[in-house]
Design an enzyme around this catalytic site. Structure first.
Site, PDB file in Angstrom:
ATOM      1  N   ARG A  28      13.213   3.758  12.380  1.00 49.81           N
ATOM      2  CA  ARG A  28      12.163   4.803  12.178  1.00 49.81           C
ATOM      3  C   ARG A  28      11.362   4.622  13.611  1.00 49.81           C
ATOM      4  O   ARG A  28      11.873   4.526  14.658  1.00 49.81           O
ATOM      5  CB  ARG A  28      11.465   4.802  10.938  1.00 49.81           C
ATOM      6  CG  ARG A  28      12.365   5.069   9.773  1.00 49.81           C
ATOM      7  CD  ARG A  28      11.637   4.973   8.459  1.00 49.81           C
ATOM      8  NE  ARG A  28      10.557   5.790   8.346  1.00 49.81           N
ATOM      9  CZ  ARG A  28       9.620   5.614   7.433  1.00 49.81           C
ATOM     10  NH1 ARG A  28       9.640   4.554   6.520  1.00 49.81           N
ATOM     11  NH2 ARG A  28       8.549   6.368   7.304  1.00 49.81           N
TER      12      ARG A  28
ATOM     13  N   ALA B  24       3.282  -0.849   4.531  1.00 49.65           N
ATOM     14  CA  ALA B  24       2.751  -0.898   6.125  1.00 49.65           C
ATOM     15  C   ALA B  24       2.188  -2.521   6.397  1.00 49.65           C
ATOM     16  O   ALA B  24       2.623  -2.482   7.642  1.00 49.65           O
ATOM     17  CB  ALA B  24       1.718   0.089   6.061  1.00 49.65           C
TER      18      ALA B  24
ATOM     19  N   HIS C  53      12.977  -2.951   1.369  1.00 55.96           N
ATOM     20  CA  HIS C  53      12.325  -1.484   1.816  1.00 55.96           C
ATOM     21  C   HIS C  53      13.133  -0.390   1.278  1.00 55.96           C
ATOM     22  O   HIS C  53      14.588  -0.480   1.614  1.00 55.96           O
ATOM     23  CB  HIS C  53      12.192  -1.424   3.334  1.00 55.96           C
ATOM     24  CG  HIS C  53      11.348  -2.594   4.084  1.00 55.96           C
ATOM     25  ND1 HIS C  53       9.880  -2.236   3.895  1.00 55.96           N
ATOM     26  CD2 HIS C  53      11.717  -3.689   4.428  1.00 55.96           C
ATOM     27  CE1 HIS C  53       9.307  -3.488   4.479  1.00 55.96           C
ATOM     28  NE2 HIS C  53      10.432  -4.052   4.850  1.00 55.96           N
ATOM     29  N   LEU C  54      12.633   0.561   0.855  1.00 54.81           N
ATOM     30  CA  LEU C  54      13.444   1.768   0.364  1.00 54.81           C
ATOM     31  C   LEU C  54      14.007   2.248   1.532  1.00 54.81           C
ATOM     32  O   LEU C  54      15.251   2.729   1.656  1.00 54.81           O
ATOM     33  CB  LEU C  54      12.394   2.810  -0.064  1.00 54.81           C
ATOM     34  CG  LEU C  54      11.766   2.388  -1.408  1.00 54.81           C
ATOM     35  CD1 LEU C  54      10.520   2.985  -1.622  1.00 54.81           C
ATOM     36  CD2 LEU C  54      12.469   2.796  -2.565  1.00 54.81           C
ATOM     37  N   SER C  55      13.452   2.675   2.938  1.00 59.10           N
ATOM     38  CA  SER C  55      13.828   3.309   4.080  1.00 59.10           C
ATOM     39  C   SER C  55      14.333   2.038   4.705  1.00 59.10           C
ATOM     40  O   SER C  55      14.359   0.887   4.586  1.00 59.10           O
ATOM     41  CB  SER C  55      12.715   4.160   4.728  1.00 59.10           C
ATOM     42  OG  SER C  55      11.618   3.141   5.124  1.00 59.10           O
TER      43      SER C  55
ATOM     44  N   ASP D  97       1.851 -15.839   6.245  1.00 59.11           N
ATOM     45  CA  ASP D  97       1.350 -17.266   5.953  1.00 59.11           C
ATOM     46  C   ASP D  97       1.242 -17.597   4.481  1.00 59.11           C
ATOM     47  O   ASP D  97       1.749 -18.800   4.117  1.00 59.11           O
ATOM     48  CB  ASP D  97      -0.173 -17.475   6.631  1.00 59.11           C
ATOM     49  CG  ASP D  97      -0.407 -17.742   7.890  1.00 59.11           C
ATOM     50  OD1 ASP D  97       0.633 -17.871   8.683  1.00 59.11           O
ATOM     51  OD2 ASP D  97      -1.435 -17.323   8.565  1.00 59.11           O
TER      52      ASP D  97
ATOM     53  N   GLU E 166      12.701  -9.622   1.009  1.00 59.18           N
ATOM     54  CA  GLU E 166      11.843  -8.640   1.610  1.00 59.18           C
ATOM     55  C   GLU E 166      12.741  -7.153   1.105  1.00 59.18           C
ATOM     56  O   GLU E 166      13.662  -7.529   1.232  1.00 59.18           O
ATOM     57  CB  GLU E 166      11.636  -8.734   2.911  1.00 59.18           C
ATOM     58  CG  GLU E 166      10.829  -7.596   3.474  1.00 59.18           C
ATOM     59  CD  GLU E 166      10.709  -7.790   5.020  1.00 59.18           C
ATOM     60  OE1 GLU E 166      11.631  -8.362   5.669  1.00 59.18           O
ATOM     61  OE2 GLU E 166      10.212  -6.746   5.773  1.00 59.18           O
TER      62      GLU E 166
ATOM     63  N   ASN F  80       7.915  -5.732  -1.323  1.00 58.04           N
ATOM     64  CA  ASN F  80       7.902  -4.361  -0.375  1.00 58.04           C
ATOM     65  C   ASN F  80       6.443  -4.485   0.157  1.00 58.04           C
ATOM     66  O   ASN F  80       5.618  -3.973  -0.638  1.00 58.04           O
ATOM     67  CB  ASN F  80       8.286  -3.215  -1.258  1.00 58.04           C
ATOM     68  CG  ASN F  80       8.524  -2.083  -0.302  1.00 58.04           C
ATOM     69  OD1 ASN F  80       8.049  -2.306   1.092  1.00 58.04           O
ATOM     70  ND2 ASN F  80       8.708  -0.876  -0.516  1.00 58.04           N
TER      71      ASN F  80
ATOM     72  N   PRO G  31       0.596  -1.138   0.153  1.00 54.60           N
ATOM     73  CA  PRO G  31       0.140   0.073  -0.229  1.00 54.60           C
ATOM     74  C   PRO G  31       0.822   1.462  -0.054  1.00 54.60           C
ATOM     75  O   PRO G  31       1.851   1.235   0.810  1.00 54.60           O
ATOM     76  CB  PRO G  31      -0.979  -0.177   1.276  1.00 54.60           C
ATOM     77  CG  PRO G  31      -0.178  -1.004   2.444  1.00 54.60           C
ATOM     78  CD  PRO G  31       0.562  -1.825   1.284  1.00 54.60           C
ATOM     79  N   ASN G  32       0.313   2.286  -0.667  1.00 45.89           N
ATOM     80  CA  ASN G  32       0.940   3.517  -0.809  1.00 45.89           C
ATOM     81  C   ASN G  32       2.161   3.725  -1.643  1.00 45.89           C
ATOM     82  O   ASN G  32       2.601   4.777  -1.858  1.00 45.89           O
ATOM     83  CB  ASN G  32       1.082   4.314   0.640  1.00 45.89           C
ATOM     84  CG  ASN G  32      -0.075   4.485   1.283  1.00 45.89           C
ATOM     85  OD1 ASN G  32      -1.109   4.855   1.050  1.00 45.89           O
ATOM     86  ND2 ASN G  32      -0.185   3.552   2.495  1.00 45.89           N
TER      87      ASN G  32
ATOM     88  N   TYR H  99      11.286   8.638   1.181  1.00 49.53           N
ATOM     89  CA  TYR H  99      11.261   7.575   0.041  1.00 49.53           C
ATOM     90  C   TYR H  99      11.741   8.105  -1.273  1.00 49.53           C
ATOM     91  O   TYR H  99      11.934   7.207  -2.246  1.00 49.53           O
ATOM     92  CB  TYR H  99       9.626   7.198  -0.273  1.00 49.53           C
ATOM     93  CG  TYR H  99       8.983   6.607   1.046  1.00 49.53           C
ATOM     94  CD1 TYR H  99       9.565   5.545   1.444  1.00 49.53           C
ATOM     95  CD2 TYR H  99       8.029   7.183   1.767  1.00 49.53           C
ATOM     96  CE1 TYR H  99       9.065   4.836   2.639  1.00 49.53           C
ATOM     97  CE2 TYR H  99       7.626   6.578   2.759  1.00 49.53           C
ATOM     98  CZ  TYR H  99       8.116   5.327   3.538  1.00 49.53           C
ATOM     99  OH  TYR H  99       7.496   4.987   4.482  1.00 49.53           O
TER     100      TYR H  99
ATOM    101  N   ARG I 249       5.192  10.960  -2.363  1.00 47.26           N
ATOM    102  CA  ARG I 249       5.042  10.589  -1.031  1.00 47.26           C
ATOM    103  C   ARG I 249       6.273  10.816  -0.219  1.00 47.26           C
ATOM    104  O   ARG I 249       7.285  10.087  -0.453  1.00 47.26           O
ATOM    105  CB  ARG I 249       4.597   8.887  -0.880  1.00 47.26           C
ATOM    106  CG  ARG I 249       4.524   8.567   0.411  1.00 47.26           C
ATOM    107  CD  ARG I 249       4.256   6.991   0.339  1.00 47.26           C
ATOM    108  NE  ARG I 249       4.159   6.585   1.826  1.00 47.26           N
ATOM    109  CZ  ARG I 249       4.365   5.362   1.989  1.00 47.26           C
ATOM    110  NH1 ARG I 249       4.850   4.448   1.092  1.00 47.26           N
ATOM    111  NH2 ARG I 249       4.106   4.788   3.276  1.00 47.26           N
TER     112      ARG I 249
END
Ligand code: DQA
Length: 146
Positions: free
Chosen positions: A108, A78, A101-103, A88, A99, A75, A11-12, A24, A19
């Site tokens: 954080r 949230a 992630h950008l950040s 699962d 997995e 990614n 999401p997002n 990001y 954003r």
């Protein structure tokens, strides 16, 4: 033709570019898709790139990747920090899952410190901006070629 590497976005992430660019960056999800497609192509792989704001659609994509894909780069955004359904789903499929992630979520807010997805994935790459995707892709390709 080998199976595609699935790159699944939560999401997002459709809002990348506008954003919170200080966190990001300024590149869009389409920029990331183009970079990943080109990097995969140079190694002889295809990618299947998707984004959804809906948890169940992400579960469906992971299941599809389990049937039709060679590996998953995800990614989960949230849902990283909340989703036992994604945990699962990853556990249920028999393909490599990395997995990204950008950040760097661990640096954080405290609610970002737990990742359910990490607990089901082979490895995690975070904190390098769009390069996290390219490093994740490289890791998946190395695993597939090994
Ligand atoms: C993110 C980190 C998550 O904590 C956040 O909810 C996101 C993006 C990242 O790529 O840095 O939406 O996954």
């Amino acid at each position: 033709m080998s199976k595609p590497i699935y790159i699944i976005n939560g999401p997002n992430l459709n809002l990348l570019g506008t954003r919170e660019p200080e966190i990001y960056g300024s590149q869009t999800l389409t920029d990331i898709e183009d970079m990943c497609r080109e990097a995969a192509r140079t190694h002889g792989f295809k990618i299947e790139f998707s984004q959804s704001n809906i948890e169940g659609e992400l579960v469906d994509k992971i299941q599809e990747a389990g049937e039709k894909g060679a590996a998953i780069i995800i990614n989960p955004a949230a849902f990283t920090h909340t989703s036992i359904a994604l945990y699962d789903a990853i556990k249920a499929v028999d393909v490599h899952c990395i997995e990204v992630h950008l950040s760097q979520p661990a640096a954080r807010e405290s609610f970002r410190r737990r990742s359910f997805v990490s607990e089901a994935s082979q490895g995690t790459i975070s904190g390098f901006g769009v390069k996290s995707y390219l490093l994740g892709l490289q890791a998946a390709i190395d695993l597939l070629k090994a």
